[in-house]
Scaffold this motif. Structure first.
Motif, PDB file in Angstrom:
ATOM      1  N   LYS A 243     -10.486   0.656  -2.520  1.00  0.00           N
ATOM      2  CA  LYS A 243      -9.789   0.527  -1.246  1.00  0.00           C
ATOM      3  C   LYS A 243      -8.402   1.149  -1.295  1.00  0.00           C
ATOM      4  N   SER A 244      -8.009   1.787  -0.171  1.00  0.00           N
ATOM      5  CA  SER A 244      -6.669   2.349  -0.047  1.00  0.00           C
ATOM      6  C   SER A 244      -5.862   1.553   0.970  1.00  0.00           C
ATOM      7  N   LEU A 245      -4.595   1.311   0.656  1.00  0.00           N
ATOM      8  CA  LEU A 245      -3.664   0.644   1.566  1.00  0.00           C
ATOM      9  C   LEU A 245      -2.477   1.566   1.803  1.00  0.00           C
ATOM     10  N   TYR A 246      -1.924   1.520   3.026  1.00  0.00           N
ATOM     11  CA  TYR A 246      -0.893   2.474   3.413  1.00  0.00           C
ATOM     12  C   TYR A 246       0.331   1.760   3.972  1.00  0.00           C
ATOM     13  N   VAL A 247       1.519   2.284   3.603  1.00  0.00           N
ATOM     14  CA  VAL A 247       2.771   1.715   4.091  1.00  0.00           C
ATOM     15  C   VAL A 247       3.668   2.851   4.583  1.00  0.00           C
ATOM     16  N   ASN A 248       4.176   2.719   5.818  1.00  0.00           N
ATOM     17  CA  ASN A 248       5.133   3.686   6.357  1.00  0.00           C
ATOM     18  C   ASN A 248       6.341   3.755   5.420  1.00  0.00           C
ATOM     19  N   ALA A 249       6.629   4.940   4.893  1.00  0.00           N
ATOM     20  CA  ALA A 249       7.650   5.074   3.851  1.00  0.00           C
ATOM     21  C   ALA A 249       9.068   5.071   4.400  1.00  0.00           C
ATOM     22  N   PHE A 250       9.235   5.071   5.718  1.00  0.00           N
ATOM     23  CA  PHE A 250      10.555   4.944   6.321  1.00  0.00           C
ATOM     24  C   PHE A 250      10.834   3.501   6.751  1.00  0.00           C
ATOM     25  N   GLU A 251       9.873   2.873   7.404  1.00  0.00           N
ATOM     26  CA  GLU A 251      10.105   1.566   8.011  1.00  0.00           C
ATOM     27  C   GLU A 251       9.445   0.410   7.281  1.00  0.00           C
ATOM     28  N   GLY A 252       8.559   0.699   6.327  1.00  0.00           N
ATOM     29  CA  GLY A 252       7.937  -0.369   5.554  1.00  0.00           C
ATOM     30  C   GLY A 252       6.824  -1.102   6.266  1.00  0.00           C
ATOM     31  N   GLN A 253       6.292  -0.530   7.332  1.00  0.00           N
ATOM     32  CA  GLN A 253       5.201  -1.175   8.060  1.00  0.00           C
ATOM     33  C   GLN A 253       3.861  -0.843   7.418  1.00  0.00           C
ATOM     34  N   VAL A 254       2.992  -1.844   7.315  1.00  0.00           N
ATOM     35  CA  VAL A 254       1.630  -1.615   6.826  1.00  0.00           C
ATOM     36  C   VAL A 254       0.846  -0.916   7.936  1.00  0.00           C
ATOM     37  N   ILE A 255       0.123   0.150   7.582  1.00  0.00           N
ATOM     38  CA  ILE A 255      -0.598   0.943   8.571  1.00  0.00           C
ATOM     39  C   ILE A 255      -2.073   0.549   8.567  1.00  0.00           C
TER      40      ILE A 255
END
Length: 266
Positions: A243-255
């Motif tokens: 599984k892949s998890l993603y986080v906005n690298a500017f705001e820290g929001q989980v995508i």
């Protein structure tokens, strides 16, 4: 003087005071617990959950927002390719059926596709291997920009999906492409990957005893328009090679890929 009444009043007053003091004590305890949680380092949280990971970059990394236009394929584009029968769907999806199936090696390793892609796919060198789905008999490649993936995005643009037959041969493919890719604004410092990982742990998105097998920086859509998209730098964490998890690298929001938040807007 009614001492019985006064006594009752005192008892009620002290009870109220006790309740108030207890409330204050509990509030202070909760505040202290929250402060302790804040003071606990991400490393300690990961260690407590028995989550392992490879060394991550600690130096400051700067990146920018990116804008790209969804390409509309033309007859002139298809004339550049040989031994394929084409159709164009909704202007932006190139559908191809190979005149002769292309044989992959036994394990369908990406290296066995590289030559075919470079010679037979428009802009082929801009795509890199993403995944193989044995159940659906497909192999997917995602487009890259400056060696960074343009991750799953609205309407599935910027990728090639190859279809295989039972003989491990490519028989057809569908392609979408982003063109005129430009950086926006000035460079900003992205959050550290370890901090982004901590966000996922705090939200309970990573199970205890997991292993982070890959960490990389790419781009994901934040503004999906009908003819173009705006991307933000995004940390991708691969859990246990799955599984892949993603986080906005500017705001820290989980995508949350695949949710309604990534729907196209006009």
């Amino acid at each position: 003087m009614d001492w019985s009444r006064i006594k009752t009043i005192f008892i009620i007053t002290f009870l109220i005071l006790d309740v108030y003091l207890l409330y204050q004590l509990m509030a202070k305890h909760s505040a202290n617990q929250l402060e302790m949680m804040k003071e606990t380092s991400v490393e300690d949280q990961l260690k407590a959950a028995d989550i392992t990971y490879e060394a991550m970059p600690k130096a400051a990394i700067k990146d920018q927002y990116v804008r790209a236009k969804i390409k509309e394929f033309t007859k002139e584009d298809t004339e550049k390719l040989k031994n394929q029968a084409f159709s164009i769907r909704e202007k932006s999806v190139l559908v191809s059926k190979l005149t002769e199936p292309y044989q992959l090696d036994e394990n369908a390793e990406p290296v066995s596709l590289s030559g075919f892609i470079n010679e037979n796919i428009l802009f082929g060198r801009e795509y890199q291997y993403w995944e193989k789905d044995d159940r659906e008999k497909t192999i997917t490649y995602f487009q890259q920009y400056q060696n960074k993936f343009l991750y799953q995005n609205a309407n599935g643009n910027g990728k090639i999906v190859f279809e295989l037959n039972d003989k491990n041969q490519i028989v057809s493919y569908e392609q979408t492409y982003f063109e005129d890719i430009k950086k926006l604004d000035v460079k900003e410092e992205v959050i550290q990957p370890l901090k982004a990982l901590g966000i996922l742990v705090q939200k309970g998105l990573i199970e205890p005893k997991s292993k982070i097998t890959k960490v990389e920086l790419g781009y994901s859509t934040i503004v999906p328009l009908a003819s173009s998209q705006v991307f933000a730098p995004t940390w991708r964490f691969v859990i246990d090679n799955g599984k892949s998890l993603y986080v906005n690298a500017f705001e820290g929001q989980v995508i949350p890929f695949g949710s309604e938040e990534n729907e196209i807007t006009e």
